[in-house]
Design a protein around this motif. Structure first.
Motif, PDB file in Angstrom:
ATOM      1  N   THR A 177      -0.089   2.442 -12.162  1.00 17.22           N
ATOM      2  CA  THR A 177      -0.918   3.642 -11.572  1.00 17.22           C
ATOM      3  C   THR A 177      -2.421   3.524 -12.505  1.00 17.22           C
ATOM      4  O   THR A 177      -3.303   3.477 -12.073  1.00 17.22           O
ATOM      5  N   ARG A 178      -2.026   3.322 -14.026  1.00 19.35           N
ATOM      6  CA  ARG A 178      -3.345   3.270 -14.902  1.00 19.35           C
ATOM      7  C   ARG A 178      -4.216   2.032 -14.695  1.00 19.35           C
ATOM      8  O   ARG A 178      -5.314   2.026 -14.730  1.00 19.35           O
TER       9      ARG A 178
ATOM     10  N   LEU B 150       5.993   2.432 -12.913  1.00 23.79           N
ATOM     11  CA  LEU B 150       4.826   3.160 -11.963  1.00 23.79           C
ATOM     12  C   LEU B 150       3.657   3.728 -12.843  1.00 23.79           C
ATOM     13  O   LEU B 150       2.506   3.511 -12.298  1.00 23.79           O
TER      14      LEU B 150
ATOM     15  N   LEU C 122       5.017   8.072  -6.084  1.00 22.18           N
ATOM     16  CA  LEU C 122       3.718   8.619  -6.190  1.00 22.18           C
ATOM     17  C   LEU C 122       3.484   9.451  -5.117  1.00 22.18           C
ATOM     18  O   LEU C 122       3.702   8.896  -3.703  1.00 22.18           O
TER      19      LEU C 122
ATOM     20  N   VAL D  84      -2.934  12.759  -7.249  1.00 26.45           N
ATOM     21  CA  VAL D  84      -1.611  11.862  -7.555  1.00 26.45           C
ATOM     22  C   VAL D  84      -0.523  12.898  -8.543  1.00 26.45           C
ATOM     23  O   VAL D  84      -1.070  13.073  -9.471  1.00 26.45           O
TER      24      VAL D  84
ATOM     25  N   TYR E 235      -4.166  -3.339  -3.362  1.00 24.62           N
ATOM     26  CA  TYR E 235      -4.117  -2.137  -3.863  1.00 24.62           C
ATOM     27  C   TYR E 235      -5.347  -1.714  -4.860  1.00 24.62           C
ATOM     28  O   TYR E 235      -5.600  -0.413  -4.789  1.00 24.62           O
TER      29      TYR E 235
ATOM     30  N   ALA F 119      -7.402   1.802  -4.220  1.00 21.39           N
ATOM     31  CA  ALA F 119      -7.857   2.828  -5.367  1.00 21.39           C
ATOM     32  C   ALA F 119      -9.583   2.639  -5.496  1.00 21.39           C
ATOM     33  O   ALA F 119      -9.776   3.778  -5.685  1.00 21.39           O
TER      34      ALA F 119
ATOM     35  N   MET G 291       3.614  12.193  -9.784  1.00 22.40           N
ATOM     36  CA  MET G 291       5.198  11.458  -9.684  1.00 22.40           C
ATOM     37  C   MET G 291       6.077  12.304  -9.534  1.00 22.40           C
ATOM     38  O   MET G 291       6.373  13.474  -9.930  1.00 22.40           O
TER      39      MET G 291
ATOM     40  N   MET H  66       0.731  11.356  -2.995  1.00 23.89           N
ATOM     41  CA  MET H  66      -1.026  11.484  -2.963  1.00 23.89           C
ATOM     42  C   MET H  66      -1.661  12.239  -1.964  1.00 23.89           C
ATOM     43  O   MET H  66      -1.180  12.481  -0.889  1.00 23.89           O
TER      44      MET H  66
END
Length: 327
Positions: free
Chosen positions: A213-214, A209, A282, A271, A258, A262, A273, A284
């Motif tokens: 995300t990165r 995850l 996540l 965001v 996605y 983003a 975790m 948000m």
């Protein structure tokens, strides 16, 4: 206050013809609520998959205790309360199954610092409490009838005996056994690909995850695709907000979906975790969401045996997010 539910003659049918129900005093009810609220909530959440519905069902159950108390309130109230709650939950499920459209469970926080901390770690059943609140398990339960769902949860999660299950659901012992067999058969697909939320799986999910995300933040399409299984699918429960109205399937299509989200979110999303339904997810907050777009949401992923993302679930509907803290 809970939503108004139609009277259930089954839920109140606990008095014998020659017995007159007596009033349950505030002290008795308060003690019963303190002792039984969390176990009842755990059961109602797994029956419905929706935290707000579980809240309402628990409140409605205790309202029934005030309005139509059991004949012997001095005895253990839990079996009676469970019977009322299960009747109400089955009625709710029968109504809900007629509703069209995409459905996802509502997320709950299951980390040690979650508030409220609903989840004890284990029961002695086939599935422990943590596994039984995962998205994969709750979605598998959707293939069951309300009665099958009730029997499976009582027998295989909450470790009720056949006789206790029959009493709680007002069924015969042979009916419980038959229903339980059919419910387990309906769970075969889940059991075949079952991945309980062990510590190792939680750590692997957290790593993937974080990488996903990165990659999304940097718009790195190849890195996003490398994390996805070839048959990955994403499902979005957006409620009244703009969202994908049907599942999106396939590595390239899901990655593009996605990546575009983003880009639209820009740098204005907060965001974090958290442990959601047994696995990292996540949470948000969109600080300047436009009309028609959600102010909050969660993303939850499941991994396959190769460590690739096989499903992405996005819950955006406000009514599904009542158990999540947003900073």
């Amino acid at each position: 206050m809970p939503r108004s539910l139609p009277p259930s003659t089954r839920a109140g049918a606990t008095s014998r013809p020659h017995e007159t129900p007596v009033s349950v005093g505030p002290a008795v009810l308060d003690a019963a609520f303190q002792a039984h609220e969390r176990p009842l909530w755990n059961l109602c959440y797994r029956m419905t998959g929706v935290a707000a519905d579980a809240d309402d069902l628990v409140q409605e159950t205790f309202l029934r205790a005030m309005e139509r108390p059991p004949a012997r309130p001095e005895s253990d109230l839990r079996p009676w309360l469970v019977r009322v709650a299960m009747n109400l939950a089955r009625d709710l499920l029968r109504r809900r199954r007629r509703a069209p459209g995409i459905w996802l469970p509502s997320p709950i926080e299951t980390g040690e610092d979650a508030a409220p901390a609903y989840e004890p770690s284990r029961t002695e059943g086939r599935y422990d409490l943590l596994e039984s609140c995962t998205f994969a398990f709750l979605l598998a339960l959707e293939a069951l009838t309300p009665q099958q769902r009730a029997v499976l949860l009582l027998r295989d999660v909450f470790d009720y005996s056949v006789e206790e299950t029959a009493q709680a659901l007002d069924l015969s012992v042979p009916n419980v056994k038959t229903t339980h067999h059919r419910a387990r058969r309906a769970m075969t697909a889940y059991d075949t690909s079952r991945r309980p939320p062990t510590r190792a799986l939680q750590e692997e999910t957290l790593r993937v995850l974080g990488e996903l995300t990165r990659a999304l933040v940097h718009g790195d399409a190849p890195a996003i695709e490398a994390l996805l299984a070839s048959d990955v699918r994403t499902v979005t429960d957006g409620g009244a907000f703009h969202a994908a109205r049907k599942p999106i399937v396939g590595r390239k299509r899901v990655a593009h979906f996605y990546r575009r989200l983003a880009e639209l979110g820009g740098g204005n999303a907060r965001v974090s975790m958290r442990m959601l339904n047994g696995l990292p997810g996540l949470v948000m907050t969109l600080t300047d969401s436009k009309p028609g777009y959600p102010p909050h949401g969660i993303i939850h992923i499941d991994l396959d045996d190769d460590g690739k993302v096989r499903t992405i679930h996005s819950v955006l509907a406000t009514g599904k997010l009542t158990a999540i803290r947003f900073d």
